[in-house]
Design a protein around this motif. Structure first.
Motif, PDB file in Angstrom:
ATOM      1  N   LYS A 164     -16.633  -8.806   2.528  1.00  0.00           N
ATOM      2  CA  LYS A 164     -15.527  -9.595   3.067  1.00  0.00           C
ATOM      3  C   LYS A 164     -15.982 -10.919   3.670  1.00  0.00           C
ATOM      4  O   LYS A 164     -15.250 -11.901   3.641  1.00  0.00           O
ATOM      5  N   TYR A 199     -13.339   0.381  -2.606  1.00  0.00           N
ATOM      6  CA  TYR A 199     -12.876  -0.062  -1.289  1.00  0.00           C
ATOM      7  C   TYR A 199     -14.063  -0.453  -0.403  1.00  0.00           C
ATOM      8  O   TYR A 199     -14.051  -1.509   0.250  1.00  0.00           O
ATOM      9  N   SER A 219       0.810  -1.227   0.000  1.00  0.00           N
ATOM     10  CA  SER A 219       0.000   0.000   0.000  1.00  0.00           C
ATOM     11  C   SER A 219       0.842   1.275   0.000  1.00  0.00           C
ATOM     12  O   SER A 219       0.342   2.348  -0.323  1.00  0.00           O
ATOM     13  N   LEU A 248     -12.597  -0.464  -8.807  1.00  0.00           N
ATOM     14  CA  LEU A 248     -11.235   0.018  -8.523  1.00  0.00           C
ATOM     15  C   LEU A 248     -10.456   0.353  -9.795  1.00  0.00           C
ATOM     16  O   LEU A 248      -9.577   1.208  -9.772  1.00  0.00           O
ATOM     17  N   LEU A 283      -4.890  -2.638   1.488  1.00  0.00           N
ATOM     18  CA  LEU A 283      -5.454  -2.176   2.758  1.00  0.00           C
ATOM     19  C   LEU A 283      -6.528  -3.125   3.274  1.00  0.00           C
ATOM     20  O   LEU A 283      -6.834  -3.141   4.469  1.00  0.00           O
ATOM     21  N   LEU A 284      -7.095  -3.935   2.370  1.00  0.00           N
ATOM     22  CA  LEU A 284      -8.156  -4.871   2.745  1.00  0.00           C
ATOM     23  C   LEU A 284      -7.605  -6.186   3.283  1.00  0.00           C
ATOM     24  O   LEU A 284      -8.356  -7.015   3.782  1.00  0.00           O
ATOM     25  N   ILE A 300      -4.832   0.313  -2.533  1.00  0.00           N
ATOM     26  CA  ILE A 300      -6.135   0.240  -1.864  1.00  0.00           C
ATOM     27  C   ILE A 300      -6.494  -1.216  -1.577  1.00  0.00           C
ATOM     28  O   ILE A 300      -7.001  -1.553  -0.505  1.00  0.00           O
ATOM     29  N   LEU A 301      -6.216  -2.094  -2.536  1.00  0.00           N
ATOM     30  CA  LEU A 301      -6.521  -3.513  -2.365  1.00  0.00           C
ATOM     31  C   LEU A 301      -5.749  -4.101  -1.186  1.00  0.00           C
ATOM     32  O   LEU A 301      -6.287  -4.917  -0.421  1.00  0.00           O
ATOM     33  N   GLY A 313     -11.891   4.753  -6.260  1.00  0.00           N
ATOM     34  CA  GLY A 313     -11.127   4.179  -5.156  1.00  0.00           C
ATOM     35  C   GLY A 313     -11.966   4.015  -3.904  1.00  0.00           C
ATOM     36  O   GLY A 313     -11.946   2.965  -3.255  1.00  0.00           O
ATOM     37  N   LYS A 322      -6.105 -10.397  -6.516  1.00  0.00           N
ATOM     38  CA  LYS A 322      -5.010  -9.449  -6.681  1.00  0.00           C
ATOM     39  C   LYS A 322      -4.240  -9.742  -7.973  1.00  0.00           C
ATOM     40  O   LYS A 322      -3.861  -8.832  -8.711  1.00  0.00           O
ATOM     41  N   LEU A 366     -14.911  -4.096   1.119  1.00  0.00           N
ATOM     42  CA  LEU A 366     -14.967  -4.185   2.575  1.00  0.00           C
ATOM     43  C   LEU A 366     -16.275  -4.830   3.020  1.00  0.00           C
ATOM     44  O   LEU A 366     -16.304  -5.647   3.942  1.00  0.00           O
TER      45      LEU A 366
END
Length: 395
Positions: free
Chosen positions: A388, A381, A13, A339, A144-145, A141-142, A377, A154, A385
């Motif tokens: 999940k 996100y 990140s 994204l 951060l998850l 950003i990805l 973004g 990914k 989130l």
């Protein structure tokens, strides 16, 4: 302290966070008492001269856009070559879904932009601006998850971004090339031939390729073809794997990619963002922001990218052309699709080619890129989130 700094720099990140900070810094410079200094700095003339043989005179911003970005495209080219031969793009089953998704992610945003600007010939030059994806921001950003996003997703985003970069390279080569100098282009072709001969001779000294690559960059710059393409050409001529005299396998591509990765992530892209993202917002009005160019860019990035990527992925899976990445759900794929609307550095770069130094849109085109990228973004996100806890397919 050193350990903490090293760990921070090694995080996925970090480049995205750093870019965000530099962008904010550029906006501060361009919207305060520092604006005059900022603009003077950007347009400072820098000359490179060798007697009467060679002269290159450009403002600082063009040295960044034509010079430093050539190194960025060298890095991109090295990554593409490695992935095509050994990595995530080395077979049809691996490339089918991201390739199809990338086509949708370029086609639909371009059509949306054209829809808003079909009656303005000059504005139509910017049709490719919303087709780009900034992989540094998107992966940042990805990351951060964390574990909420499976590794396969990914990899899908990385592969999609690679095809997106290939598309950008082709767009620059065919649509953003000025009047061509036959002499300079011929000399550039001679450099390319030399590079390929070096490749066939299995020369592993990266410094030799770089030296010829610099000469190639000069001739490409003088030819009228955009100079950043020299970086891509150079990357594809450097050998991936070579057996040396000690019978050991060495990889000039991996070595060079490793050596310039830090410089690209923490110097080249941030410098590019600093000189291109400075938008003077002090005199903007709502009427200026909602002009067709701005709407085409914002809607292209935020709506076009997600619509194009997701719909093309859906059609590819429905017609058995590809399969969803392992361990992913449709909701997660949609989040990833959103994204991809983070255009930022790549969109700013194409914007600089499309409109050059024109002030026709009073920087609203750059503001639109920021708005479209931020929306993509943030919403992407939040979607990822929220989903999940959704049950996923096992590996």
């Amino acid at each position: 302290m050193k350990i903490l700094v090293r760990k921070f720099l090694e995080k996925e990140s970090t480049p995205g966070i750093f870019l965000m900070g530099i962008t904010i810094l550029a906006l501060i410079f361009s919207n305060t008492f520092l604006s005059e200094f900022y603009n003077t700095f950007l347009h400072t003339k820098i000359e490179f001269k060798i007697g009467s043989i060679l002269e290159i005179s450009k403002p600082l911003i063009l040295w960044v856009n034509d010079g430093l970005m050539a190194i960025f495209f060298l890095f991109v080219g090295l990554e593409i070559k490695r992935e095509l031969i050994l990595g995530h793009l080395s077979s049809f089953s691996k490339i089918a879904l991201p390739a199809i998704a990338a086509v949708g992610g370029m086609l639909v945003p371009a059509l949306i932009y054209v829809f808003f600007n079909y009656n303005n010939e000059f504005a139509l030059k910017g049709w490719a601006i919303p087709t780009a994806t900034d992989i540094a921001f998107a992966l940042g950003i990805l990351s951060l998850l964390g574990k909420r996003v499976p590794v396969s997703l990914k990899i899908f985003l990385m592969a999609l971004a690679i095809f997106d970069d290939l598309g950008a390279i082709l767009i620059i080569a065919f649509f953003y090339t000025a009047d061509v100098s036959v002499l300079s282009l011929s000399l550039a072709l001679l450099c390319i031939i030399i590079l390929f001969i070096m490749n066939r001779m299995k020369i592993t000294a990266v410094s030799v390729y770089i030296l010829v690559g610099i000469i190639l960059w000069i001739f490409v710059l003088k030819s009228g073809v955009h100079a950043t393409l020299a970086g891509i050409i150079l990357a594809f001529t450097i050998p991936l794997n070579v057996q040396n005299e000690k019978n050991k396998r060495v990889s000039p591509v991996k070595r060079l990619e490793h050596n310039i990765h830090f410089w690209v992530a923490f110097y080249i892209l941030p410098i590019f963002a600093f000189v291109n993202a400075g938008i003077d917002l002090r005199s903007l009005s709502l009427n200026e922001i909602v002009n067709p160019v701005s709407l085409g860019i914002i809607c292209g990035l935020f709506i076009g990218k997600q619509l194009g990527v997701f719909s093309f992925v859906y059609l590819a899976v429905k017609f058995n052309l590809a399969k969803l990445p392992n361990g992913t759900s449709w909701a997660q794929v949609y989040g990833i699709s959103v994204l991809t609307g983070i255009g930022f550095t790549m969109s700013l770069f194409i914007d600089s080619l499309a409109f050059a130094d024109s002030s026709m849109f009073s920087y609203t085109d750059k503001l639109a890129i920021l708005i479209g990228s931020i929306l993509s973004g943030l919403i992407g996100y939040l979607i990822l989130l929220k989903v999940k806890g959704k049950k996923q397919v096992s590996e």
